[in-house]
Design an enzyme around this catalytic site. Structure first.
Site, PDB file in Angstrom:
ATOM      1  N   CYS A  70     -12.183  15.047 -42.753  1.00  0.00           N
ATOM      2  CA  CYS A  70     -11.585  16.375 -42.649  1.00  0.00           C
ATOM      3  C   CYS A  70     -10.083  16.206 -42.825  1.00  0.00           C
ATOM      4  O   CYS A  70      -9.634  15.243 -43.433  1.00  0.00           O
ATOM      5  CB  CYS A  70     -11.939  17.036 -41.314  1.00  0.00           C
ATOM      6  SG  CYS A  70     -11.392  16.117 -39.863  1.00  0.00           S
ATOM      7  N   ALA A  71      -9.281  17.104 -42.264  1.00  0.00           N
ATOM      8  CA  ALA A  71      -7.836  17.061 -42.494  1.00  0.00           C
ATOM      9  C   ALA A  71      -7.184  15.832 -41.876  1.00  0.00           C
ATOM     10  O   ALA A  71      -6.213  15.299 -42.409  1.00  0.00           O
ATOM     11  CB  ALA A  71      -7.181  18.327 -41.943  1.00  0.00           C
TER      12      ALA A  71
END
Length: 467
Positions: A28-29
């Site tokens: 993810c980020a």
């Protein structure tokens, strides 16, 4: 740089038990998400000692390694290049759904439903804050204007910006619930819109005594469900299940006509006459209990929520607070919960900052200082898992700082115009009134200052590096 990232990827794979212990990798980020076969083979201490690793933990069926924005993309690329199978976050979610107990799966479901809705609610909160800012007499005076100078058309325009998302909230929830449970999202949207059709008495007008509910069969009260969350969620859940059931039984030639027709007919009837009244009462009970804690006198609500929120975040139960905050905003456009959790988040950043400035370890300093900045931007995972929980006491000092900041915010009844953004970005939710903005700044200073001072004095020593 690529050679360094490749070395980190190799060390990470080895510490996790080799490629044979990793099913798939995604990211993810900020985090590398690994589906592992046997979590007992993970050498946690070895993982945490790897360069650029800001923390690692096992949660919701995944081993998640925090690298931070940008870095995680490069490490993920190297891990895949070393032969680990790649999967999307969506594919991993399907694997994760089968793991954990029923309560954990329920929490993940709530997150899947509410997270896509939150960005528009954040935007709505910002619209409300900016409207409050530009209509302040002090701001208008800078341009030689007064509140009477504002045209009705401009106010109507701002109402469109600030009221639309909450006016049609059940439609957003029903859409997202249909999407999560495999129904047709467009049917979910229409079902949600039916719940707030203008032909029905507005729920807020009925609550204030300005309108009367409709009476079917002389005893069933029927109203719109403006601002309701649980009734829309239940209608969406059952509607998606019903649609799938019908689609498997209706001949293909009639599917396009009968499936949406029967789904909407059955569900709006059930929602208005049965599900709505029952689950509106359930939602009212939940709100009453949560509001009781929030309205405790003498700042007690701030002590409790500000002090314990980050403990709840670790357990993953914090997704349930989305429901509470959404209802608060839908009911009156203000959210006192935001300031209290902001205190808890800011305080964990303050504790990590103290560790980063006090330690002589270059590696820990390089981990703690960016982690504290991340917390000040509203993301506490690097600070909590990478620093504060690792050494124990900084986390506890962060809880104390959160309680202190929350206590101050509760004493002054500090309220935000939105949700989901905190600490520095959260300023945008308090700009509507200068006094409120000042109180928000003081709340963060208290939370960070108390956590920093306690961690510096009692919470961390480099002697812990050798333990």
């Amino acid at each position: 740089m690529s050679d360094e990232n490749r070395r980190i990827a190799e060390e990470l794979i080895e510490a996790i038990g080799g490629k044979e212990n990793i099913d798939t990798a995604a990211h993810c980020a900020t985090r590398l998400r690994l589906m592992v076969k046997d979590k007992e083979k993970i050498d946690q201490e070895k993982v945490e000692e790897i360069d650029k690793v800001k923390g690692a933990f096992y949660n919701s069926g995944q081993y998640q390694v925090i690298f931070g924005t940008g870095t995680v993309n490069r490490i993920h690329e190297q891990v895949i290049g070393l032969g680990v199978s790649e999967s999307s976050k969506g594919e991993q979610k399907e694997e994760v759904k089968q793991q954990g107990n029923k309560f954990q799966r329920l929490l993940r479901t709530f997150g899947d439903i509410f997270v896509p809705i939150i960005p528009v609610l954040v935007a709505t909160g910002l619209f409300m804050g900016f409207r409050g800012l530009v209509t302040q007499p002090e701001i208008l005076a800078l341009f030689g204007l007064t509140p009477d100078s504002i045209s009705d058309n401009f106010l109507l325009y701002t109402n469109v910006l600030t009221d639309t998302a909450f006016a049609f909230l059940p439609a957003l929830i029903a859409w997202s619930t249909f999407r999560v449970f495999g129904g047709s999202p467009v049917i979910g949207i229409v079902l949600g819109l039916m719940l707030v059709n203008p032909a029905l008495p507005n729920a807020y007008d009925v609550g204030s005594g300005d309108a009367e509910p409709l009476r079917f069969l002389e005893f069933i009260p029927v109203v719109g469900y403006q601002g309701s969350v649980i009734p829309a969620f239940i209608a969406g859940f059952l509607g998606a299940k019903l649609e799938k059931w019908l689609r498997n039984r209706i001949p293909e030639a009639l599917d396009l006509i009968l499936t949406p027709f029967l789904t909407l007919l059955i569900m709006i009837t059930a929602a208005l006459f049965v599900l709505g009244p029952i689950f509106s009462a359930v939602e009212a009970g939940i709100m009453a209990g949560a509001s009781f804690v929030l309205e405790l006198p003498f700042g007690l609500s701030g002590l409790i929520i500000g002090g314990l929120h980050q403990v709840i975040v670790i357990t993953g139960v914090h997704h349930l607070f989305n429901l509470f905050e959404i209802r608060l905003l839908a009911d009156n456009g203000l959210n006192p919960f935001n300031a209290l959790i902001t205190a808890g988040i800011a305080a964990q950043g303050g504790a990590a900052l103290a560790v980063g400035l006090k330690t002589k370890s270059a590696k820990l300093k390089a981990l703690a200082l960016p982690s504290s900045l991340s917390a000040f931007l509203g993301i506490t995972e690097p600070a909590i898992f990478g620093v504060n929980l690792r050494y124990g006491k900084p986390f506890l000092m962060g809880l104390a700082g959160g309680a202190a900041g929350g206590f101050f915010a509760a004493l002054f009844n500090l309220e935000a115009t939105g949700m989901a953004i905190t600490v520095i970005p959260g300023i945008l939710l308090y700009i509507g009134e200068l006094n409120t903005l000042l109180l928000y700044g003081i709340t963060n200073i208290i939370a960070i200052g108390v956590a920093f001072a306690l961690t510096w004095a009692f919470g961390y020593s480099d002697k812990q590096l050798n333990n």
